[in-house]
Design an enzyme around this catalytic site. Structure first.
Site, PDB file in Angstrom:
ATOM      1  N   ASP A 199       0.839  -1.195   0.000  1.00 15.45           N
ATOM      2  CA  ASP A 199       0.000   0.000   0.000  1.00 15.45           C
ATOM      3  C   ASP A 199       0.874   1.245   0.000  1.00 15.45           C
ATOM      4  O   ASP A 199       2.081   1.168   0.233  1.00 15.45           O
ATOM      5  CB  ASP A 199      -1.008   0.008   1.165  1.00 15.45           C
ATOM      6  N   TYR A 232       2.830   4.749   0.956  1.00 11.43           N
ATOM      7  CA  TYR A 232       3.418   5.259   2.195  1.00 11.43           C
ATOM      8  C   TYR A 232       2.340   6.014   2.971  1.00 11.43           C
ATOM      9  O   TYR A 232       1.553   6.757   2.387  1.00 11.43           O
ATOM     10  CB  TYR A 232       4.584   6.195   1.894  1.00 11.43           C
ATOM     11  N   PHE A 291       6.778   2.367  -4.125  1.00 12.18           N
ATOM     12  CA  PHE A 291       8.138   2.576  -3.625  1.00 12.18           C
ATOM     13  C   PHE A 291       8.663   3.991  -3.853  1.00 12.18           C
ATOM     14  O   PHE A 291       9.605   4.413  -3.188  1.00 12.18           O
ATOM     15  CB  PHE A 291       9.125   1.553  -4.222  1.00 12.18           C
ATOM     16  N   HIS A 293      11.537  -8.826   0.663  1.00 18.32           N
ATOM     17  CA  HIS A 293      11.208  -7.405   0.530  1.00 18.32           C
ATOM     18  C   HIS A 293      12.452  -6.555   0.822  1.00 18.32           C
ATOM     19  O   HIS A 293      13.289  -6.940   1.646  1.00 18.32           O
ATOM     20  CB  HIS A 293      10.078  -7.055   1.506  1.00 18.32           C
TER      21      HIS A 293
END
Length: 306
Positions: free
Chosen positions: A145, A147, A158, A267
């Site tokens: 989702d 930030y 990102f 991740h």
């Protein structure tokens, strides 16, 4: 009364911020006072209770408010799909917008954008789609989702705006780029140079509430973005999918591995970048993607951001 500044009521409703009382007339803040006094469009006085308001001296929030220039008027006259501008995506997704789940999602967002701070600004929810047309997609980088802090989310997974300090996960992405590629450079944390080349920066949930990670996980975005992934897999050829972390890896069944390259790793978060049997650091996902694109006759991505 003298108007201090125009603001959507949602930008001051947040239970994690300090309490301040305000006067509002027709959705416009006119003054800070000791009592909460709100006037609706018919000038009927209403007393609101049990709300916590922002500290008016919080410079970060005031700057955000002034930057976005959000107003209260006509707040219910939009639909979230109105902010999808790319013609190719409009055509592909028009039936999806007519489904019951999406209508409920849209109504929920209209209410929450009015009541609280939802990120990114609604105008940027479909930024990834507007920046990368469907027929231009070569690489998909799947996030979870947006930030959830102010001035970070701008509709690209990102990525952060140019004037925002990159979060730690994004710093780790850049570290891997530098270790994997020759001549990698960057000036900031904005990844717009990638999406302009066909890197589709998609989050699984396109919205989130301030300081509330995964707060919009169950409102319907999963159905929508899963459909998007399936459409890319079905209608596009020879794309690369970056699936970083367990959440993204669970989407692999949506992608035809016979038609596309799937690159999986942990991740890039500081908590997991070194962990698991397939750590993010050392995965060389960027050079692998370019090697694959070259092998199928597609233009390689220039990953450098400078």
């Amino acid at each position: 009364m003298k108007v201090l500044f125009k603001i959507n009521l949602r930008t001051i409703l947040n239970r994690k911020l300090l309490k301040y009382d305000v006067n509002i007339k027709n959705g416009i803040i006119t003054s800070f006072e000791n009592k909460i006094k709100v006037f609706d469009d018919n000038s009927t006085r209403k007393e609101l209770k049990n709300f916590r308001y922002l500290n008016k001296n919080n410079k970060e929030i005031r700057k955000y408010i002034e930057k976005m220039k959000i107003t209260w008027q006509n707040e219910t006259e939009w639909n979230i799909q109105d902010f999808l501008e790319d013609i190719t995506w409009k055509e592909i997704l028009k039936k999806e917008f007519e489904k019951d789940y999406f209508k409920k999602l849209n109504n929920y967002l209209k209410r929450r954008y009015k009541e609280t701070i939802v990120l990114p600004p609604k105008e940027m929810v479909f930024n990834a789609f507007n920046q990368t047309s469907f027929d231009q997609i070569k690489v998909v980088i799947l996030g979870q989702d947006p930030y959830h802090n102010l001035n970070q989310a701008h509709g690209l997974s990102f990525s952060v705006p140019k004037n925002t300090q990159p979060p730690k996960s994004l710093v780790n992405v850049f570290t891997e780029c530098k270790n994997d590629l020759e001549n990698f450079e960057r000036e900031n944390g904005c990844l717009e140079n990638w999406d302009k080349q066909g890197v589709f920066l998609l989050n699984s949930f396109l919205t989130v509430e301030l300081n509330e990670p995964s707060s919009h996980e169950l409102i319907g975005w999963k159905i929508f973005t899963d459909t998007v992934l399936k459409l890319i897999s079905k209608k596009r050829e020879n794309c690369v999918f970056f699936l970083w972390g367990n959440f993204a890896k669970e989407k692999s069944h949506l992608i035809d591995s016979k038609k596309h390259l799937i690159i999986q790793s942990s991740h890039p978060s500081p908590y997991s970048a070194y962990k698991t049997s397939s750590p993010f650091f050392g995965s060389k996902c960027f050079s692998k993607a370019n090697s694959y694109l070259k092998s199928v006759g597609k233009q390689e991505i220039i990953w450098s951001l400078k």
